[in-house]
Design a protein around this motif. Structure first.
Motif, mmCIF file in Angstrom:
data_model
loop_
_atom_site.group_PDB
_atom_site.id
_atom_site.type_symbol
_atom_site.label_atom_id
_atom_site.label_comp_id
_atom_site.label_asym_id
_atom_site.label_seq_id
_atom_site.Cartn_x
_atom_site.Cartn_y
_atom_site.Cartn_z
ATOM 1 N N PRO A 1 25.276 32.453 34.841
ATOM 2 C CA PRO A 1 26.006 33.022 35.983
ATOM 3 C C PRO A 1 26.393 34.474 35.690
ATOM 4 O O PRO A 1 26.477 34.875 34.535
ATOM 5 C CB PRO A 1 27.244 32.124 36.082
ATOM 6 N N LYS A 2 26.645 35.219 36.731
ATOM 7 C CA LYS A 2 27.079 36.607 36.557
ATOM 8 C C LYS A 2 28.560 36.676 36.194
ATOM 9 O O LYS A 2 28.984 37.550 35.453
ATOM 10 C CB LYS A 2 26.867 37.407 37.845
ATOM 11 N N VAL A 3 29.346 35.704 36.730
ATOM 12 C CA VAL A 3 30.796 35.737 36.607
ATOM 13 C C VAL A 3 31.329 34.325 36.398
ATOM 14 O O VAL A 3 30.843 33.375 37.016
ATOM 15 C CB VAL A 3 31.442 36.313 37.898
ATOM 16 N N VAL A 4 32.345 34.212 35.546
ATOM 17 C CA VAL A 4 33.153 32.986 35.476
ATOM 18 C C VAL A 4 34.544 33.390 35.935
ATOM 19 O O VAL A 4 35.134 34.330 35.412
ATOM 20 C CB VAL A 4 33.171 32.383 34.055
ATOM 21 N N TRP A 5 35.036 32.673 36.942
ATOM 22 C CA TRP A 5 36.322 32.991 37.576
ATOM 23 C C TRP A 5 37.298 31.865 37.261
ATOM 24 O O TRP A 5 37.071 30.724 37.662
ATOM 25 C CB TRP A 5 36.123 33.115 39.076
ATOM 26 N N LEU A 6 38.356 32.178 36.532
ATOM 27 C CA LEU A 6 39.404 31.204 36.232
ATOM 28 C C LEU A 6 40.523 31.413 37.243
ATOM 29 O O LEU A 6 41.104 32.492 37.320
ATOM 30 C CB LEU A 6 39.912 31.374 34.806
ATOM 31 N N GLN A 7 40.805 30.394 38.006
ATOM 32 C CA GLN A 7 41.756 30.487 39.112
ATOM 33 C C GLN A 7 43.169 30.844 38.640
ATOM 34 O O GLN A 7 43.467 30.828 37.449
ATOM 35 C CB GLN A 7 41.771 29.166 39.884
ATOM 36 N N LEU A 8 44.023 31.139 39.588
ATOM 37 C CA LEU A 8 45.395 31.548 39.336
ATOM 38 C C LEU A 8 46.091 30.559 38.398
ATOM 39 O O LEU A 8 46.042 29.350 38.613
ATOM 40 C CB LEU A 8 46.148 31.638 40.664
ATOM 41 N N GLY A 9 46.697 31.079 37.351
ATOM 42 C CA GLY A 9 47.399 30.252 36.375
ATOM 43 C C GLY A 9 46.524 29.757 35.245
ATOM 44 O O GLY A 9 46.999 29.075 34.340
ATOM 45 N N ILE A 10 45.239 30.093 35.280
ATOM 46 C CA ILE A 10 44.301 29.611 34.260
ATOM 47 C C ILE A 10 43.790 30.800 33.457
ATOM 48 O O ILE A 10 43.291 31.766 34.010
ATOM 49 C CB ILE A 10 43.102 28.873 34.900
ATOM 50 N N ARG A 11 43.955 30.707 32.138
ATOM 51 C CA ARG A 11 43.371 31.727 31.262
ATOM 52 C C ARG A 11 43.062 31.118 29.900
ATOM 53 O O ARG A 11 43.756 30.228 29.430
ATOM 54 C CB ARG A 11 44.207 32.993 31.188
ATOM 55 N N ASP A 12 42.003 31.627 29.303
ATOM 56 C CA ASP A 12 41.563 31.217 27.981
ATOM 57 C C ASP A 12 40.810 32.405 27.384
ATOM 58 O O ASP A 12 39.617 32.583 27.631
ATOM 59 C CB ASP A 12 40.669 29.977 28.088
ATOM 60 N N ASP A 13 41.544 33.233 26.651
ATOM 61 C CA ASP A 13 40.959 34.470 26.130
ATOM 62 C C ASP A 13 39.798 34.215 25.174
ATOM 63 O O ASP A 13 38.818 34.966 25.175
ATOM 64 C CB ASP A 13 42.028 35.331 25.457
ATOM 65 N N ALA A 14 39.877 33.177 24.367
ATOM 66 C CA ALA A 14 38.788 32.900 23.416
ATOM 67 C C ALA A 14 37.500 32.544 24.159
ATOM 68 O O ALA A 14 36.420 33.052 23.824
ATOM 69 C CB ALA A 14 39.190 31.779 22.458
#
Length: 142
Positions: free
Chosen positions: A103-116
């Motif tokens: 995919p060109k982009v992975v979008w993590l919705q509001l409130g979701i993050r995983d820097d690693a």
């Protein structure tokens, strides 16, 4: 390290990429994992639900059968939109990286993050948007 994507980049993502696979799609129309993809579908995007429980029942939404994993998709996907808790995002890394084409982009919705996980994806050339609502950004920017 925190990865950031600019507002102009987000606008470009929303303008240029029209096929969205929704990991964690939900059948309940009152949940964001349903009404955000529904909104995007109504805006002309192709939306493909990814949820093992719904795929097992042969459910279809927005003209596409739900699939259990990203590996089952038989069309190129521009955006993988993730509706899973932050501590579950890493579980989808291998599935995302096994997609052909990526995919060109992975979008993590509001409130979701995983820097690693975001770093691992960007290392493979995939842009990552974290902690932002696809629906809200679409309404605000387009």
């Amino acid at each position: 390290m925190t990865l950031r994507i600019s507002v102009p980049q987000i606008r470009q993502v929303l303008t240029d990429h029209k096929v969205i696979a929704v990991v964690g799609f939900h059948h309940d129309s009152m949940r964001p994992a349903y009404y955000v993809p529904e909104y995007m579908h109504r805006q002309g995007y192709t939306v493909i639900p990814v949820n093992p429980a719904l795929a097992g029942r042969g459910q279809s939404y927005f003209g596409h059968k739900a699939v259990a994993t990203l590996a089952e998709l038989d069309v190129p996907v521009d955006i993988v939109d993730v509706f899973r808790r932050s501590d579950k995002v890493h579980e989808h890394l291998d599935d995302i990286l096994a997609m052909t084409p990526l995919p060109k982009v992975v979008w993590l919705q509001l409130g979701i993050r995983d820097d690693a996980t975001a770093q691992a994806l960007t290392a493979r050339g995939i842009d990552v948007v974290q902690d932002r609502c696809l629906l809200a950004d679409h309404r605000a920017l387009l």
